[in-house]
Design a protein around this motif. Sequence first.
Motif, PDB file in Angstrom:
ATOM      1  N   GLU A 110      17.305  37.464  32.330  1.00  0.00           N
ATOM      2  CA  GLU A 110      17.768  38.832  32.536  1.00  0.00           C
ATOM      3  C   GLU A 110      18.743  38.848  33.709  1.00  0.00           C
ATOM      4  N   ILE A 111      19.677  39.790  33.692  1.00  0.00           N
ATOM      5  CA  ILE A 111      20.638  39.893  34.781  1.00  0.00           C
ATOM      6  C   ILE A 111      19.903  40.223  36.079  1.00  0.00           C
ATOM      7  N   PHE A 112      20.134  39.411  37.096  1.00  0.00           N
ATOM      8  CA  PHE A 112      19.537  39.624  38.411  1.00  0.00           C
ATOM      9  C   PHE A 112      20.479  40.442  39.299  1.00  0.00           C
ATOM     10  N   LYS A 113      21.731  40.010  39.359  1.00  0.00           N
ATOM     11  CA  LYS A 113      22.751  40.780  40.070  1.00  0.00           C
ATOM     12  C   LYS A 113      24.129  40.254  39.670  1.00  0.00           C
ATOM     13  N   ILE A 114      25.135  41.095  39.890  1.00  0.00           N
ATOM     14  CA  ILE A 114      26.531  40.713  39.648  1.00  0.00           C
ATOM     15  C   ILE A 114      27.301  40.977  40.931  1.00  0.00           C
ATOM     16  N   GLN A 115      27.948  39.944  41.456  1.00  0.00           N
ATOM     17  CA  GLN A 115      28.636  40.040  42.739  1.00  0.00           C
ATOM     18  C   GLN A 115      30.142  39.874  42.549  1.00  0.00           C
ATOM     19  N   PRO A 116      30.927  40.963  42.680  1.00  0.00           N
ATOM     20  CA  PRO A 116      32.389  40.818  42.613  1.00  0.00           C
ATOM     21  C   PRO A 116      32.884  39.914  43.739  1.00  0.00           C
ATOM     22  N   VAL A 117      33.931  39.157  43.471  1.00  0.00           N
ATOM     23  CA  VAL A 117      34.472  38.196  44.442  1.00  0.00           C
ATOM     24  C   VAL A 117      35.950  38.480  44.675  1.00  0.00           C
ATOM     25  N   LYS A 118      36.330  38.523  45.940  1.00  0.00           N
ATOM     26  CA  LYS A 118      37.743  38.661  46.320  1.00  0.00           C
ATOM     27  C   LYS A 118      38.116  37.442  47.154  1.00  0.00           C
ATOM     28  N   LEU A 119      38.925  36.551  46.574  1.00  0.00           N
ATOM     29  CA  LEU A 119      39.338  35.343  47.279  1.00  0.00           C
ATOM     30  C   LEU A 119      40.551  35.628  48.155  1.00  0.00           C
ATOM     31  N   PRO A 120      40.656  34.932  49.299  1.00  0.00           N
ATOM     32  CA  PRO A 120      41.760  35.177  50.231  1.00  0.00           C
ATOM     33  C   PRO A 120      43.127  34.990  49.576  1.00  0.00           C
ATOM     34  N   GLY A 121      43.975  36.016  49.680  1.00  0.00           N
ATOM     35  CA  GLY A 121      45.343  35.911  49.205  1.00  0.00           C
ATOM     36  C   GLY A 121      45.529  36.075  47.718  1.00  0.00           C
ATOM     37  N   LEU A 122      44.447  36.320  46.974  1.00  0.00           N
ATOM     38  CA  LEU A 122      44.545  36.470  45.511  1.00  0.00           C
ATOM     39  C   LEU A 122      44.149  37.884  45.098  1.00  0.00           C
ATOM     40  N   ASP A 123      44.818  38.397  44.071  1.00  0.00           N
ATOM     41  CA  ASP A 123      44.535  39.746  43.584  1.00  0.00           C
ATOM     42  C   ASP A 123      43.808  39.747  42.248  1.00  0.00           C
ATOM     43  N   ASP A 124      43.428  38.563  41.758  1.00  0.00           N
ATOM     44  CA  ASP A 124      42.778  38.524  40.444  1.00  0.00           C
ATOM     45  C   ASP A 124      41.328  38.997  40.540  1.00  0.00           C
ATOM     46  N   VAL A 125      40.745  39.256  39.387  1.00  0.00           N
ATOM     47  CA  VAL A 125      39.376  39.772  39.301  1.00  0.00           C
ATOM     48  C   VAL A 125      38.416  38.623  39.026  1.00  0.00           C
ATOM     49  N   ARG A 126      37.418  38.500  39.874  1.00  0.00           N
ATOM     50  CA  ARG A 126      36.386  37.467  39.702  1.00  0.00           C
ATOM     51  C   ARG A 126      35.033  38.056  40.046  1.00  0.00           C
ATOM     52  N   ALA A 127      33.976  37.429  39.519  1.00  0.00           N
ATOM     53  CA  ALA A 127      32.618  37.845  39.863  1.00  0.00           C
ATOM     54  C   ALA A 127      31.669  36.682  39.625  1.00  0.00           C
ATOM     55  N   VAL A 128      30.546  36.732  40.325  1.00  0.00           N
ATOM     56  CA  VAL A 128      29.471  35.771  40.087  1.00  0.00           C
ATOM     57  C   VAL A 128      28.321  36.516  39.422  1.00  0.00           C
ATOM     58  N   VAL A 129      27.867  35.993  38.286  1.00  0.00           N
ATOM     59  CA  VAL A 129      26.771  36.598  37.539  1.00  0.00           C
ATOM     60  C   VAL A 129      25.512  35.772  37.777  1.00  0.00           C
ATOM     61  N   TYR A 130      24.479  36.415  38.303  1.00  0.00           N
ATOM     62  CA  TYR A 130      23.198  35.753  38.584  1.00  0.00           C
ATOM     63  C   TYR A 130      22.187  36.188  37.534  1.00  0.00           C
ATOM     64  N   ILE A 131      21.620  35.228  36.836  1.00  0.00           N
ATOM     65  CA  ILE A 131      20.656  35.493  35.770  1.00  0.00           C
ATOM     66  C   ILE A 131      19.324  34.856  36.142  1.00  0.00           C
ATOM     67  N   LYS A 132      18.264  35.638  36.121  1.00  0.00           N
ATOM     68  CA  LYS A 132      16.928  35.104  36.445  1.00  0.00           C
ATOM     69  C   LYS A 132      16.211  34.673  35.176  1.00  0.00           C
ATOM     70  N   LYS A 133      15.579  33.516  35.235  1.00  0.00           N
ATOM     71  CA  LYS A 133      14.804  32.991  34.096  1.00  0.00           C
ATOM     72  C   LYS A 133      13.401  33.588  34.174  1.00  0.00           C
ATOM     73  N   THR A 134      13.063  34.408  33.200  1.00  0.00           N
ATOM     74  CA  THR A 134      11.783  35.123  33.233  1.00  0.00           C
ATOM     75  C   THR A 134      10.731  34.536  32.297  1.00  0.00           C
TER      76      THR A 134
END
Length: 238
Positions: free
Chosen positions: A195-219
């Motif tokens: 199940e989805i545990f959390k989703i963390q948007p990521v902003k890398l230095p000097g870049l304007d693209d869209v990124r995120a880290v998806v954390y999924i917990k094994k239940t």
Amino acid sequence: MGFSEALEQAAVNYGISLTNDQINAYNSYFNLLIEWNEKINLTAITEPQDVAVKHIIDSLSCYSEEVFKPGAHIIDVGTGAGFPGLPLKIWQPNLKLTLLDSLNKRVNFLQTVVDILKIDNVKVIHNRAEEGANKREYREQYDVAVSRAVARLNVLCELCMPFVKVGGYFVALKGAQYQSEVSEAQRALEVLGGEIFKIQPVKLPGLDDVRAVVYIKKTKKTPKVYPRRPGTPEKKPL
């Protein structure tokens, strides 16, 4: 600007602190990456600034204290040139890391990096995820599986979640389509025991693209029929 300077600046801009030893280790890793990239295809990203931000800092962006606990056993599935596993290991040496890749040339590169940098508690495995996850010594043996592979999330879940213990996490570094991929992966999560545990948007230095880290917990345990035979998860995603 050389790689060390670019990395040091990128780390400051991202808000993390690197020691001199860590910067030296990343610099040695960078030099080996560029050297080997002339012989085998490891990465299209080779400029020092780009490697610092798009490979090293991007890899570190998935670190979360509540997920990557001290001494945790981590497997990087489809690690390629070692991202995100090796940058995480250099930054948090207490992690126990397994690097898994299907191409023997990349495995040889990774083993060379580990040997030259004298990194402890790293195992390099030559195997496809679909095969490795069905071996007793790897199946549901890891606290965290990570992947920065280009496959969509529903496919990655089938390849990665069988490696994770119940109570552990699968961590996926994703790009601009992460929201649609999360929606698309709901059935896969239900079938595979996550199940989805959390989703963390990521902003890398000097870049304007869209990124995120998806954390999924094994239940719960992943049914033994998964992952399916090599190639099937991509051809017939859950």
